[in-house]
Each structure stands twice: as structure tokens, then as C-alpha cells.
Design a protein around this motif. Structure first.
Motif, PDB file in Angstrom:
ATOM      1  N   THR A  57      -5.351  16.327  12.286  1.00  0.00           N
ATOM      2  CA  THR A  57      -6.419  15.675  11.538  1.00  0.00           C
ATOM      3  C   THR A  57      -5.924  14.955  10.289  1.00  0.00           C
ATOM      4  OG1 THR A  57      -6.815  17.736  10.318  1.00  0.00           O
ATOM      5  CG2 THR A  57      -8.131  17.365  12.314  1.00  0.00           C
ATOM      6  N   VAL A  58      -4.639  15.066   9.950  1.00  0.00           N
ATOM      7  CA  VAL A  58      -4.139  14.459   8.713  1.00  0.00           C
ATOM      8  C   VAL A  58      -3.919  12.965   8.925  1.00  0.00           C
ATOM      9  CG1 VAL A  58      -2.546  14.762   6.795  1.00  0.00           C
ATOM     10  CG2 VAL A  58      -2.760  16.564   8.524  1.00  0.00           C
ATOM     11  N   PRO A  59      -4.566  12.091   8.145  1.00  0.00           N
ATOM     12  CA  PRO A  59      -4.282  10.655   8.251  1.00  0.00           C
ATOM     13  C   PRO A  59      -2.808  10.380   7.942  1.00  0.00           C
ATOM     14  CG  PRO A  59      -6.312  11.028   7.028  1.00  0.00           C
ATOM     15  CD  PRO A  59      -5.652  12.371   7.185  1.00  0.00           C
ATOM     16  N   PRO A  60      -2.256   9.267   8.432  1.00  0.00           N
ATOM     17  CA  PRO A  60      -0.807   9.058   8.370  1.00  0.00           C
ATOM     18  C   PRO A  60      -0.206   9.038   6.963  1.00  0.00           C
ATOM     19  CG  PRO A  60      -1.954   7.100   9.192  1.00  0.00           C
ATOM     20  CD  PRO A  60      -2.939   8.214   9.208  1.00  0.00           C
ATOM     21  N   GLY A  61      -0.878   8.400   6.020  1.00  0.00           N
ATOM     22  CA  GLY A  61      -0.326   8.372   4.667  1.00  0.00           C
ATOM     23  C   GLY A  61      -0.266   9.756   4.049  1.00  0.00           C
TER      24      GLY A  61
ATOM     25  N   TYR B 166      -5.154   2.456   8.128  1.00  0.00           N
ATOM     26  CA  TYR B 166      -3.920   2.571   7.348  1.00  0.00           C
ATOM     27  C   TYR B 166      -3.453   1.172   6.979  1.00  0.00           C
ATOM     28  CZ  TYR B 166       0.988   3.614   6.267  1.00  0.00           C
ATOM     29  OH  TYR B 166       2.216   3.718   5.651  1.00  0.00           O
ATOM     30  N   VAL B 167      -2.996   1.010   5.735  1.00  0.00           N
ATOM     31  CA  VAL B 167      -2.408  -0.259   5.307  1.00  0.00           C
ATOM     32  C   VAL B 167      -0.933  -0.042   5.037  1.00  0.00           C
ATOM     33  CG1 VAL B 167      -4.538  -1.220   4.382  1.00  0.00           C
ATOM     34  CG2 VAL B 167      -3.103   0.174   2.898  1.00  0.00           C
ATOM     35  N   ARG B 168      -0.149  -0.987   5.447  1.00  0.00           N
ATOM     36  CA  ARG B 168       1.310  -0.869   5.401  1.00  0.00           C
ATOM     37  C   ARG B 168       1.824  -0.772   3.972  1.00  0.00           C
ATOM     38  NH1 ARG B 168       4.923  -4.554   9.354  1.00  0.00           N
ATOM     39  NH2 ARG B 168       6.892  -3.421   9.181  1.00  0.00           N
ATOM     40  N   SER B 169       2.874   0.024   3.797  1.00  0.00           N
ATOM     41  CA  SER B 169       3.485   0.202   2.480  1.00  0.00           C
ATOM     42  C   SER B 169       4.949   0.561   2.650  1.00  0.00           C
ATOM     43  CB  SER B 169       2.771   1.321   1.707  1.00  0.00           C
ATOM     44  OG  SER B 169       3.474   1.654   0.523  1.00  0.00           O
ATOM     45  N   GLY B 170       5.767   0.155   1.675  1.00  0.00           N
ATOM     46  CA  GLY B 170       7.176   0.520   1.710  1.00  0.00           C
ATOM     47  C   GLY B 170       7.381   2.013   1.568  1.00  0.00           C
ATOM     48  N   LYS B 171       6.445   2.678   0.877  1.00  0.00           N
ATOM     49  CA  LYS B 171       6.496   4.128   0.739  1.00  0.00           C
ATOM     50  C   LYS B 171       5.133   4.683   1.156  1.00  0.00           C
ATOM     51  CE  LYS B 171       7.550   7.966  -2.374  1.00  0.00           C
ATOM     52  NZ  LYS B 171       7.934   8.387  -3.743  1.00  0.00           N
ATOM     53  N   PRO B 172       5.004   5.127   2.395  1.00  0.00           N
ATOM     54  CA  PRO B 172       3.711   5.646   2.866  1.00  0.00           C
ATOM     55  C   PRO B 172       3.205   6.785   1.997  1.00  0.00           C
ATOM     56  CG  PRO B 172       5.247   5.370   4.686  1.00  0.00           C
ATOM     57  CD  PRO B 172       6.038   5.187   3.435  1.00  0.00           C
ATOM     58  N   LYS B 173       1.930   6.736   1.662  1.00  0.00           N
ATOM     59  CA  LYS B 173       1.305   7.757   0.830  1.00  0.00           C
ATOM     60  C   LYS B 173      -0.180   7.788   1.119  1.00  0.00           C
ATOM     61  CE  LYS B 173       1.675   4.312  -2.878  1.00  0.00           C
ATOM     62  NZ  LYS B 173       2.477   3.386  -2.043  1.00  0.00           N
ATOM     63  N   ALA B 174      -0.856   8.788   0.552  1.00  0.00           N
ATOM     64  CA  ALA B 174      -2.268   8.987   0.864  1.00  0.00           C
ATOM     65  C   ALA B 174      -3.117   7.784   0.489  1.00  0.00           C
ATOM     66  CB  ALA B 174      -2.779  10.243   0.158  1.00  0.00           C
ATOM     67  N   THR B 175      -2.722   7.034  -0.537  1.00  0.00           N
ATOM     68  CA  THR B 175      -3.514   5.871  -0.943  1.00  0.00           C
ATOM     69  C   THR B 175      -3.432   4.730   0.076  1.00  0.00           C
ATOM     70  OG1 THR B 175      -1.631   5.134  -2.293  1.00  0.00           O
ATOM     71  CG2 THR B 175      -3.375   6.380  -3.408  1.00  0.00           C
ATOM     72  N   CYS B 176      -2.564   4.856   1.077  1.00  0.00           N
ATOM     73  CA  CYS B 176      -2.503   3.863   2.160  1.00  0.00           C
ATOM     74  C   CYS B 176      -3.585   4.106   3.205  1.00  0.00           C
ATOM     75  CB  CYS B 176      -1.139   3.904   2.855  1.00  0.00           C
ATOM     76  SG  CYS B 176       0.262   3.467   1.800  1.00  0.00           S
ATOM     77  N   ASP B 177      -4.152   5.299   3.241  1.00  0.00           N
ATOM     78  CA  ASP B 177      -5.175   5.631   4.223  1.00  0.00           C
ATOM     79  C   ASP B 177      -6.513   5.010   3.813  1.00  0.00           C
ATOM     80  OD1 ASP B 177      -3.373   7.240   5.670  1.00  0.00           O
ATOM     81  OD2 ASP B 177      -3.786   8.956   4.362  1.00  0.00           O
ATOM     82  N   ARG B 178      -7.303   4.616   4.808  1.00  0.00           N
ATOM     83  CA  ARG B 178      -8.589   3.970   4.559  1.00  0.00           C
ATOM     84  C   ARG B 178      -9.688   4.659   5.354  1.00  0.00           C
ATOM     85  NH1 ARG B 178      -5.977   2.355   1.052  1.00  0.00           N
ATOM     86  NH2 ARG B 178      -5.526   0.200   0.435  1.00  0.00           N
TER      87      ARG B 178
ATOM     88  N   ARG C 178      14.496  11.180   6.370  1.00  0.00           N
ATOM     89  CA  ARG C 178      13.773   9.958   6.024  1.00  0.00           C
ATOM     90  C   ARG C 178      12.451   9.924   6.786  1.00  0.00           C
ATOM     91  NH1 ARG C 178      16.411   6.090   8.625  1.00  0.00           N
ATOM     92  NH2 ARG C 178      17.766   7.547   9.721  1.00  0.00           N
ATOM     93  N   THR C 179      11.386   9.525   6.113  1.00  0.00           N
ATOM     94  CA  THR C 179      10.079   9.453   6.752  1.00  0.00           C
ATOM     95  C   THR C 179       9.680   8.003   6.995  1.00  0.00           C
ATOM     96  OG1 THR C 179       8.987   9.529   4.600  1.00  0.00           O
ATOM     97  CG2 THR C 179       9.268  11.621   5.771  1.00  0.00           C
ATOM     98  N   ARG C 180       8.848   7.802   8.011  1.00  0.00           N
ATOM     99  CA  ARG C 180       8.418   6.447   8.373  1.00  0.00           C
ATOM    100  C   ARG C 180       7.050   6.512   9.033  1.00  0.00           C
ATOM    101  NH1 ARG C 180       8.785   3.180  13.042  1.00  0.00           N
ATOM    102  NH2 ARG C 180       8.971   0.951  12.569  1.00  0.00           N
ATOM    103  N   VAL C 181       6.249   5.463   8.836  1.00  0.00           N
ATOM    104  CA  VAL C 181       4.987   5.291   9.561  1.00  0.00           C
ATOM    105  C   VAL C 181       5.031   3.941  10.253  1.00  0.00           C
ATOM    106  CG1 VAL C 181       2.483   5.081   9.413  1.00  0.00           C
ATOM    107  CG2 VAL C 181       3.678   6.687   7.917  1.00  0.00           C
ATOM    108  N   SER C 182       4.824   3.921  11.562  1.00  0.00           N
ATOM    109  CA  SER C 182       4.746   2.661  12.285  1.00  0.00           C
ATOM    110  C   SER C 182       3.365   2.053  12.062  1.00  0.00           C
ATOM    111  CB  SER C 182       4.975   2.871  13.787  1.00  0.00           C
ATOM    112  OG  SER C 182       4.596   1.714  14.510  1.00  0.00           O
ATOM    113  N   PRO C 183       3.271   0.857  11.506  1.00  0.00           N
ATOM    114  CA  PRO C 183       1.950   0.265  11.262  1.00  0.00           C
ATOM    115  C   PRO C 183       1.237  -0.128  12.548  1.00  0.00           C
ATOM    116  CG  PRO C 183       3.676  -1.317  10.760  1.00  0.00           C
ATOM    117  CD  PRO C 183       4.368  -0.009  11.045  1.00  0.00           C
ATOM    118  N   HIS C 184       1.978  -0.235  13.654  1.00  0.00           N
ATOM    119  CA  HIS C 184       1.385  -0.655  14.921  1.00  0.00           C
ATOM    120  C   HIS C 184       0.780   0.521  15.699  1.00  0.00           C
ATOM    121  CE1 HIS C 184       3.271  -4.467  14.078  1.00  0.00           C
ATOM    122  NE2 HIS C 184       4.450  -3.885  14.037  1.00  0.00           N
TER     123      HIS C 184
END
Length: 351
Positions: free
Chosen positions: A148-152, A27-39, A170-176
């Protein structure tokens, strides 16, 4: 081995792309988490310092489907029908998910349905699964989920569910930690916490598709149980979670293998928290965790950075802030000299 899975379902670790075998997801950090953040992560990439610029396909239509679904990777003897464990358990879970006044009451049902409709798998886990399975639903404080769903992608699905049902959060993903969470528009009380099935195979936060690997990343066997709220099954990948949960006194057994001092300190802190929670009711046996910590020297915490001490102090205050220091030290001492040293430092309010 080929496993019967729909091409409309998700890519899983073990499937094969043109570039190689899928090993997990970053996962790469983003101000608005979305599927394109998943790797997408491949076998042989564990030495990378960060996730590569490789997107995760939305479904398995572009890969060779070779991986078994997560539940099929667990020994069949460790997967149980919920009503075989307790005929009232399925109803207890359904009632707890919809409990009036619970922070998660409005979001749990729609979120589970959204994940199901996206052809992913979702499990209740952590304290939620532990306490409901143990018949202690009144002790449930949080909704803990994995799947099984990746975070974004998960955050996208959560926002879609929010719009469909007219909800506000409000939604959030912790990058750590890659933990996905939601909170009301005002206030910090979390409605749920979700973490994609975890893997420790990479040098950065990553997730996978295997219940066994995820269980090995958790703190104790009793927190490594997985409840399927749709199929009403209980998976116990360690083979010890249900037995340790039912034992009297309850057994607090750590299978956590990571040697990072901050991770080890977290195990000690949570072991003391649970031991004190249960000592006057069902009792708590901590010898299994003490054995896991026995190799730690009393100097184990000397190298912790100030920021790590700040984090530990916050976690300590949240978990044990109102507990008598003498009782804390008494339990910490049963976990060994290193644990006792850690609590001596924490109780001195180290900055």
C-alpha cells in the motif's frame, strides 16, 4: 461502510477527503524519489493526462476513513492460512527471505519491518510467491513485493531502513512502471522490486489499494498470488491462481484485459518463457492464454514503434536468449497465428 482502521495508518483508495473520494496515487519524476513526489488521485480524474499537484497525506488522520483494508476486499474464501496450504510453507518463506548468499538476504527482513512499522501492508508476490508456494523455492531468482506504500514514500522508507541497518544500496523509481528497486553500490543486480498495488484506471502510471485490481493488471493467475510475510496468509484474488499452480500440467491462464499491442506482446513473450521452463518437468497448459490472444490478427504488431521493438528484443534476449529457436516457435505457434508472427520477427533479430 466504516472500517476500523487507525488514523496513524495510510490513506487508502475509497477514503474521502474534503475534495472528494480517493481513487489512487500518482507519481511525478524526481532525481531523488521522496514522499512529496506522490500525488493523491480522486474519483472523476481518470481523464487527466498527468497527476495533479495534490500531495498524499502521510496518514489517514485528515480523511474520513471509509475504505476497507486491501485484504478485507478479497472474498474470504480466497484468503488462506499458509500452514493450511502446506504446514511447512511459513518456515520455507522465512528461510527463503534470509537465504545466505541471496541478493535480498540482508535487506528483506529489515525492509518488511520498516513497512510494518509505518502501518502499511506488504506482500510477497510474482515469481517469489509463486515458486515458494509451489514448493519450488530453488527456482526463486528475485524478490518481488507489492503493498500500500506509494512509490515516493516507499523509497524514503527504504533509505531510512538502509541508514538504520548500515546497508549500502542505490534506490530507483521507474516513472513508467512505478516499480521501486534497489541495487548494490556497484553492479546492477537488483536486491528487490516493489510496485504499489496497481490500477489501470488512469491514462498515466498510477497505483491504488486493491488486491483484485492489482491481480487483474498482472500477466497470469499463477503470478497473482499474494503472501503476507508477517501474518503468513495467502491471498488469491482471481480465485484461480492456486488451482492453476497446482494443476498438472500447470495452467498458464492470462486474465490481462489491456489491448495495447506492446502489452499483448509482453504476454506472448512471457507465456513462451514459462511454457518452455516447465514443459519438461511439470508440463504447461497454455490454452487459456491462447484463448485470450485468439482475437489478435497477424498484423497486430505492425504499428509497434522502433523503441518498442528494441524493448521487446531486450526482453526476448533476457528471457529466451539461450533457448533453441525451433522450440520457441513451436510453443509460440500453440498461442495462435499472431504469437507465431511475433516470434518470427523476434527471431529475425529485428532492430
Amino acid at each position: 461502510m466504516w472500517h476500523e482502521r487507525s488514523a496513524s495508518g495510510p490513506v487508502l483508495a475509497g477514503d474521502v477527503t474534503e475534495e472528494g473520494t480517493v481513487a489512487g496515487f500518482g507519481y511525478v519524476r524526481s532525481g531523488k524519489p521522496k514522499a512529496t513526489c506522490d500525488r493523491l488521485l480522486l474519483t472523476g480524474e481518470t481523464a487527466l493526462s498527468e497527476p495533479p499537484e495534490r500531495p498524499v497525506p502521510e496518514d489517514a488522520g485528515s480523511v474520513r476513513v471509509l475504505a476497507a483494508p486491501p485484504l478485507e476486499r478479497v472474498d474470504p474464501d480466497r484468503v488462506h492460512r499458509a500452514d493450511a496450504l502446506d504446514e511447512n510453507l511459513p518456515l520455507a518463506v522465512d528461510e527463503m527471505l534470509a537465504l545466505p548468499g541471496a541478493p535480498w538476504a540482508e535487506v528483506a527482513g529489515p525492509l518488511i519491518a520498516e513497512i510494518r512499522d509505518a502501518h502499511h501492508r506488504l506482500w510477497l508476490t510474482g515469481g517469489f510467491a509463486r515458486d515458494v508456494i509451489a514448493g519450488s523455492a530453488d527456482e526463486v531468482n528475485d524478490l518481488d513485493l507489492t503493498g500500500t506504500v506509494p512509490p515516493g514514500r516507499f523509497t524514503e522508507l527504504a533509505r531510512r531502513m538502509r541508514r538504520r541497518n548500515g546497508l549500502e544500496f542505490r534506490t530507483r523509481v521507474s516513472p513508467h512502471s512505478l516499480v521501486c528497486s534497489a541495487a548494490p553500490p556497484r553492479g546492477e543486480e537488483r536486491l528487490y522490486e516493489y510496485r504499489t498495488l496497481k490500477t489501470d484506471a488512469f491514462g498515466f502510471p498510477a497505483c491504488g489499494s486493491d488486491l483484485g485490481n492489482d491481480a487483474d493488471c498482472r500477466d497470469f493467475t499463477v503470478n497473482s498470488l499474494y503472501y503476507d510475510p508477517i501474518g503468513h496468509t495467502v491471498a488469491d484474488p482471481t480465485g484461480r491462481g492456486l488451482a492453476d499452480l497446482a494443476a498438472r500440467p500447470r495452467r498458464l491462464t492470462s486474465l490481462h484485459a489491456r489491448e495495447n499491442p506492446l502489452d499483448q506482446a509482453g504476454i506472448v513473450l512471457r507465456a513462451v518463457k514459462f511454457a518452455l521452463r516447465w514443459e519438461r518437468t511439470i508440463g504447461c497448459e497454455v490454452s487459456g492464454t491462447a484463448a485470450r490472444l485468439a482475437h489478435l490478427p497477424v498484423t497486430a504488431w505492425d504499428g509497434l514503434a522502433p523503441t518498442s521493438w528494441e524493448r521487446l528484443a531486450r526482453d526476448h534476449g533476457k528471457a529466451l536468449g539461450g533457448c533453441d529457436p525451433g522450440r520457441q516457435m513451436s510453443v509460440a505457434s500453440t498461442l495462435g497465428p499472431a504469437a507465431a508472427t511475433l516470434f518470427t520477427l523476434l527471431l529475425e533479430v529485428r532492430p
